[in-house]
Design a protein around this motif. Structure first.
Motif, PDB file in Angstrom:
ATOM      1  N   THR A  36       0.818  -1.211   0.000  1.00 48.80           N
ATOM      2  CA  THR A  36       0.000   0.000   0.000  1.00 48.80           C
ATOM      3  C   THR A  36       0.852   1.261   0.000  1.00 48.80           C
ATOM      4  O   THR A  36       0.420   2.308  -0.502  1.00 48.80           O
ATOM      5  N   SER A  37       2.047   1.199   0.557  1.00 46.07           N
ATOM      6  CA  SER A  37       2.921   2.374   0.561  1.00 46.07           C
ATOM      7  C   SER A  37       3.369   2.730  -0.852  1.00 46.07           C
ATOM      8  O   SER A  37       3.539   3.910  -1.182  1.00 46.07           O
ATOM      9  N   VAL A  38       3.560   1.734  -1.691  1.00 45.20           N
ATOM     10  CA  VAL A  38       3.899   1.995  -3.093  1.00 45.20           C
ATOM     11  C   VAL A  38       2.745   2.704  -3.781  1.00 45.20           C
ATOM     12  O   VAL A  38       2.923   3.723  -4.468  1.00 45.20           O
ATOM     13  N   LEU A  39       1.545   2.181  -3.598  1.00 46.90           N
ATOM     14  CA  LEU A  39       0.371   2.770  -4.254  1.00 46.90           C
ATOM     15  C   LEU A  39       0.120   4.193  -3.770  1.00 46.90           C
ATOM     16  O   LEU A  39      -0.297   5.062  -4.548  1.00 46.90           O
ATOM     17  N   SER A  40       0.372   4.435  -2.495  1.00 49.62           N
ATOM     18  CA  SER A  40       0.138   5.773  -1.946  1.00 49.62           C
ATOM     19  C   SER A  40       1.009   6.817  -2.626  1.00 49.62           C
ATOM     20  O   SER A  40       0.637   7.991  -2.714  1.00 49.62           O
ATOM     21  N   ASN A  41       2.166   6.418  -3.130  1.00 47.91           N
ATOM     22  CA  ASN A  41       3.053   7.348  -3.809  1.00 47.91           C
ATOM     23  C   ASN A  41       2.509   7.800  -5.161  1.00 47.91           C
ATOM     24  O   ASN A  41       3.026   8.747  -5.753  1.00 47.91           O
ATOM     25  N   PHE A  42       1.484   7.115  -5.660  1.00 48.26           N
ATOM     26  CA  PHE A  42       0.900   7.473  -6.952  1.00 48.26           C
ATOM     27  C   PHE A  42      -0.477   8.120  -6.807  1.00 48.26           C
ATOM     28  O   PHE A  42      -1.162   8.341  -7.807  1.00 48.26           O
TER      29      PHE A  42
ATOM     30  N   LYS B  77      -1.252  11.112  -6.175  1.00 47.22           N
ATOM     31  CA  LYS B  77      -1.331  12.459  -6.733  1.00 47.22           C
ATOM     32  C   LYS B  77      -1.402  12.467  -8.256  1.00 47.22           C
ATOM     33  O   LYS B  77      -1.444  13.540  -8.865  1.00 47.22           O
ATOM     34  N   ILE B  78      -1.395  11.297  -8.858  1.00 48.13           N
ATOM     35  CA  ILE B  78      -1.489  11.212 -10.321  1.00 48.13           C
ATOM     36  C   ILE B  78      -2.848  10.599 -10.646  1.00 48.13           C
ATOM     37  O   ILE B  78      -3.006   9.375 -10.706  1.00 48.13           O
ATOM     38  N   PRO B  79      -3.882  11.422 -10.853  1.00 51.29           N
ATOM     39  CA  PRO B  79      -5.247  10.906 -11.006  1.00 51.29           C
ATOM     40  C   PRO B  79      -5.465  10.052 -12.251  1.00 51.29           C
ATOM     41  O   PRO B  79      -6.408   9.266 -12.306  1.00 51.29           O
ATOM     42  N   ASN B  80      -4.594  10.189 -13.242  1.00 53.32           N
ATOM     43  CA  ASN B  80      -4.774   9.424 -14.475  1.00 53.32           C
ATOM     44  C   ASN B  80      -4.361   7.961 -14.325  1.00 53.32           C
ATOM     45  O   ASN B  80      -4.653   7.147 -15.204  1.00 53.32           O
ATOM     46  N   TYR B  81      -3.669   7.638 -13.238  1.00 52.03           N
ATOM     47  CA  TYR B  81      -3.229   6.266 -13.033  1.00 52.03           C
ATOM     48  C   TYR B  81      -4.222   5.550 -12.126  1.00 52.03           C
ATOM     49  O   TYR B  81      -4.644   6.077 -11.096  1.00 52.03           O
ATOM     50  N   THR B  82      -4.568   4.335 -12.497  1.00 52.92           N
ATOM     51  CA  THR B  82      -5.437   3.501 -11.666  1.00 52.92           C
ATOM     52  C   THR B  82      -4.570   2.623 -10.785  1.00 52.92           C
ATOM     53  O   THR B  82      -3.737   1.859 -11.276  1.00 52.92           O
ATOM     54  N   ARG B  83      -4.762   2.743  -9.472  1.00 53.37           N
ATOM     55  CA  ARG B  83      -3.955   1.977  -8.520  1.00 53.37           C
ATOM     56  C   ARG B  83      -4.642   0.648  -8.203  1.00 53.37           C
ATOM     57  O   ARG B  83      -5.826   0.615  -7.860  1.00 53.37           O
ATOM     58  N   VAL B  84      -3.880  -0.430  -8.328  1.00 51.92           N
ATOM     59  CA  VAL B  84      -4.408  -1.782  -8.153  1.00 51.92           C
ATOM     60  C   VAL B  84      -3.656  -2.471  -7.016  1.00 51.92           C
ATOM     61  O   VAL B  84      -2.437  -2.655  -7.104  1.00 51.92           O
ATOM     62  N   LEU B  85      -4.369  -2.837  -5.983  1.00 51.13           N
ATOM     63  CA  LEU B  85      -3.749  -3.552  -4.864  1.00 51.13           C
ATOM     64  C   LEU B  85      -3.825  -5.056  -5.106  1.00 51.13           C
ATOM     65  O   LEU B  85      -4.903  -5.605  -5.351  1.00 51.13           O
ATOM     66  N   THR B  86      -2.698  -5.723  -5.053  1.00 49.61           N
ATOM     67  CA  THR B  86      -2.662  -7.177  -5.187  1.00 49.61           C
ATOM     68  C   THR B  86      -2.896  -7.824  -3.830  1.00 49.61           C
ATOM     69  O   THR B  86      -2.171  -7.545  -2.872  1.00 49.61           O
ATOM     70  N   VAL B  87      -3.905  -8.670  -3.761  1.00 50.72           N
ATOM     71  CA  VAL B  87      -4.156  -9.475  -2.564  1.00 50.72           C
ATOM     72  C   VAL B  87      -3.706 -10.887  -2.903  1.00 50.72           C
ATOM     73  O   VAL B  87      -4.446 -11.667  -3.495  1.00 50.72           O
ATOM     74  N   ASP B  88      -2.468 -11.209  -2.557  1.00 51.43           N
ATOM     75  CA  ASP B  88      -1.879 -12.488  -2.959  1.00 51.43           C
ATOM     76  C   ASP B  88      -2.512 -13.680  -2.254  1.00 51.43           C
ATOM     77  O   ASP B  88      -2.602 -14.769  -2.823  1.00 51.43           O
ATOM     78  N   THR B  89      -2.922 -13.499  -1.010  1.00 53.11           N
ATOM     79  CA  THR B  89      -3.453 -14.614  -0.243  1.00 53.11           C
ATOM     80  C   THR B  89      -4.830 -15.007  -0.754  1.00 53.11           C
ATOM     81  O   THR B  89      -5.613 -14.160  -1.212  1.00 53.11           O
TER      82      THR B  89
ATOM     83  N   LEU C 282     -10.677 -11.761   4.427  1.00 54.05           N
ATOM     84  CA  LEU C 282      -9.706 -10.684   4.321  1.00 54.05           C
ATOM     85  C   LEU C 282      -9.749  -9.833   5.589  1.00 54.05           C
ATOM     86  O   LEU C 282     -10.825  -9.487   6.078  1.00 54.05           O
ATOM     87  N   ASN C 283      -8.572  -9.508   6.122  1.00 51.03           N
ATOM     88  CA  ASN C 283      -8.475  -8.707   7.341  1.00 51.03           C
ATOM     89  C   ASN C 283      -7.750  -7.403   7.056  1.00 51.03           C
ATOM     90  O   ASN C 283      -6.922  -7.320   6.128  1.00 51.03           O
ATOM     91  N   VAL C 284      -8.039  -6.391   7.863  1.00 45.52           N
ATOM     92  CA  VAL C 284      -7.376  -5.096   7.710  1.00 45.52           C
ATOM     93  C   VAL C 284      -5.869  -5.253   7.868  1.00 45.52           C
ATOM     94  O   VAL C 284      -5.078  -4.617   7.157  1.00 45.52           O
ATOM     95  N   GLY C 285      -5.449  -6.143   8.777  1.00 48.79           N
ATOM     96  CA  GLY C 285      -4.021  -6.357   8.996  1.00 48.79           C
ATOM     97  C   GLY C 285      -3.303  -6.923   7.792  1.00 48.79           C
ATOM     98  O   GLY C 285      -2.070  -6.851   7.712  1.00 48.79           O
ATOM     99  N   ASP C 286      -4.054  -7.513   6.856  1.00 48.29           N
ATOM    100  CA  ASP C 286      -3.437  -8.061   5.651  1.00 48.29           C
ATOM    101  C   ASP C 286      -3.166  -6.992   4.605  1.00 48.29           C
ATOM    102  O   ASP C 286      -2.536  -7.284   3.571  1.00 48.29           O
ATOM    103  N   ILE C 287      -3.637  -5.784   4.833  1.00 48.11           N
ATOM    104  CA  ILE C 287      -3.644  -4.768   3.777  1.00 48.11           C
ATOM    105  C   ILE C 287      -2.573  -3.712   3.967  1.00 48.11           C
ATOM    106  O   ILE C 287      -1.771  -3.449   3.071  1.00 48.11           O
ATOM    107  N   VAL C 288      -2.547  -3.084   5.136  1.00 43.75           N
ATOM    108  CA  VAL C 288      -1.702  -1.913   5.346  1.00 43.75           C
ATOM    109  C   VAL C 288      -0.246  -2.314   5.548  1.00 43.75           C
ATOM    110  O   VAL C 288       0.056  -3.215   6.333  1.00 43.75           O
ATOM    111  N   ASP C 289       0.642  -1.643   4.834  1.00 41.00           N
ATOM    112  CA  ASP C 289       2.079  -1.887   4.934  1.00 41.00           C
ATOM    113  C   ASP C 289       2.775  -0.679   5.556  1.00 41.00           C
ATOM    114  O   ASP C 289       2.284   0.462   5.468  1.00 41.00           O
ATOM    115  N   PRO C 290       3.939  -0.887   6.174  1.00 44.08           N
ATOM    116  CA  PRO C 290       4.690   0.236   6.734  1.00 44.08           C
ATOM    117  C   PRO C 290       5.219   1.140   5.631  1.00 44.08           C
ATOM    118  O   PRO C 290       5.327   0.725   4.472  1.00 44.08           O
ATOM    119  N   PRO C 291       5.550   2.387   5.963  1.00 48.61           N
ATOM    120  CA  PRO C 291       6.097   3.301   4.945  1.00 48.61           C
ATOM    121  C   PRO C 291       7.377   2.752   4.333  1.00 48.61           C
ATOM    122  O   PRO C 291       8.111   1.994   4.956  1.00 48.61           O
TER     123      PRO C 291
END
Length: 316
Positions: free
Chosen positions: A87-93, A95-107, A250-259
């Motif tokens: 999620t920290s990678v996606l958060s860096n994008f 500010k670019i509204p033209n890009y669609t951010r996709v979170l991979t849920v591997d589990t 799916l749990n919240v703890g599975d989603i958020v990553d450290p900076p």
């Protein structure tokens, strides 16, 4: 020398296309973007992995590399999907509204409660989930389905399924060793928004096919997805495989990553990483210099999105 990936070697011992295993070549990110632009594909997806490791251990700012490469490519007519399991990678994008951010849920998950889905929406507009989170498969038989796709779409998230392959060893018996049947099942039975595939021509061929069940037509033939679990019902009860334990929700703890850590100015080429990256052996400076291209080339995937192909449907 480049070598084709072998996703089935560990489970089946089958090598993919051995006669041509060294025929491919690596693309740098800029070459990939130029190729996509020349082919006028609907969109491109860039999958960023091990960003923390690259920053802390290799001194590489993968976010900046991707951002600058996309700026230079000027993809005006193609959608850009930035995919990551971080999620920290996606958060860096953001500010670019033209890009669609996709979170991979591997589990593999069996349920998607609203609370973790709300958390995902803080970081991404779309989710990529494995096929097993949609259709339950035991010993190559489909045995049941989940509500994960409906739950995610109800939370206003676009849902992509990965990874589609043509080889029969990747398919459940219910699909009759035919990759088109599998694509039909996910696209027209579960109504996923897109598929991530290693064989884009096969997916495009089906998505633009006039024989799809949900398209207005006058054809006498339709491609009907199989009924999930019906083939296993034909197997005598004593011969049926034991039921697998259900996948966890799916749990919240599975989603958020450290900076992400700061980019190291004293990066080393050897040793192992404790920052979410793979263990590495001694490598040459040349390899280190090509790491951005290597990681990005391995995870740059053609994106086939159903929404972008809707115009071609209406023309059929």
């Amino acid at each position: 020398m480049p070598q084709i990936t072998n996703p089935f070697m560990a489970t089946s011992g089958i090598q993919r296309n051995p006669a041509f295993k060294n025929k491919g070549k690596f693309f740098t990110l800029s070459q990939f973007l130029d190729f996509a632009k020349a082919k006028a594909v609907a969109g491109v997806m860039i999958n960023i992995q091990h960003a923390s490791y690259l920053a802390a251990k290799k001194g590489l700012d993968i976010i900046e590399i991707v951002t600058n490469s996309l700026k230079n490519a000027t993809l005006e007519n193609q959608r850009v999907f930035i995919r990551s399991d971080d999620t920290s990678v996606l958060s860096n994008f953001q500010k670019i509204p033209n890009y669609t951010r996709v979170l991979t849920v591997d589990t593999k998950i069996g349920d998607a409660p609203m609370k973790p889905l709300e958390e995902i929406r803080h970081h991404a507009q779309a989710v990529a989930i494995p096929r097993a989170s949609v259709i339950k498969i035991t010993n190559y038989f489909t045995t049941g389905v989940t509500k994960v796709v409906k739950e995610m779409q109800a939370a206003n998230l676009t849902v992509f399924v990965f990874v589609m392959r043509n080889e029969y060893v990747s398919l459940a018996y219910d699909f009759f060793s035919e990759s088109t049947m599998e694509i039909a099942t996910y696209v027209d039975l579960f109504h996923v928004d897109g598929v991530i595939t290693e064989f884009p021509k096969s997916a495009s061929r089906y998505i633009t096919c006039p024989c799809r069940t949900n398209l207005p037509r006058n054809d006498s033939y339709s491609i009907m997805p199989p009924e999930i679990g019906s083939l296993l019902d034909l197997v005598p009860e004593y011969a049926q495989p034991p039921a697998d334990a259900p996948f966890p929700p799916l749990n919240v703890g599975d989603i958020v990553d450290p900076p992400l850590p700061p980019v190291s100015k004293n990066a080393t080429n050897g040793g192992s990483s404790k920052v979410g990256g793979p263990a590495t052996g001694t490598s040459s400076p040349a390899l280190s210099n090509h790491l951005p291209n290597l990681f990005l080339s391995l995870f740059c995937i053609f994106m086939l999105t159903l929404t972008l192909l809707s115009n071609s449907h209406s023309a059929l």
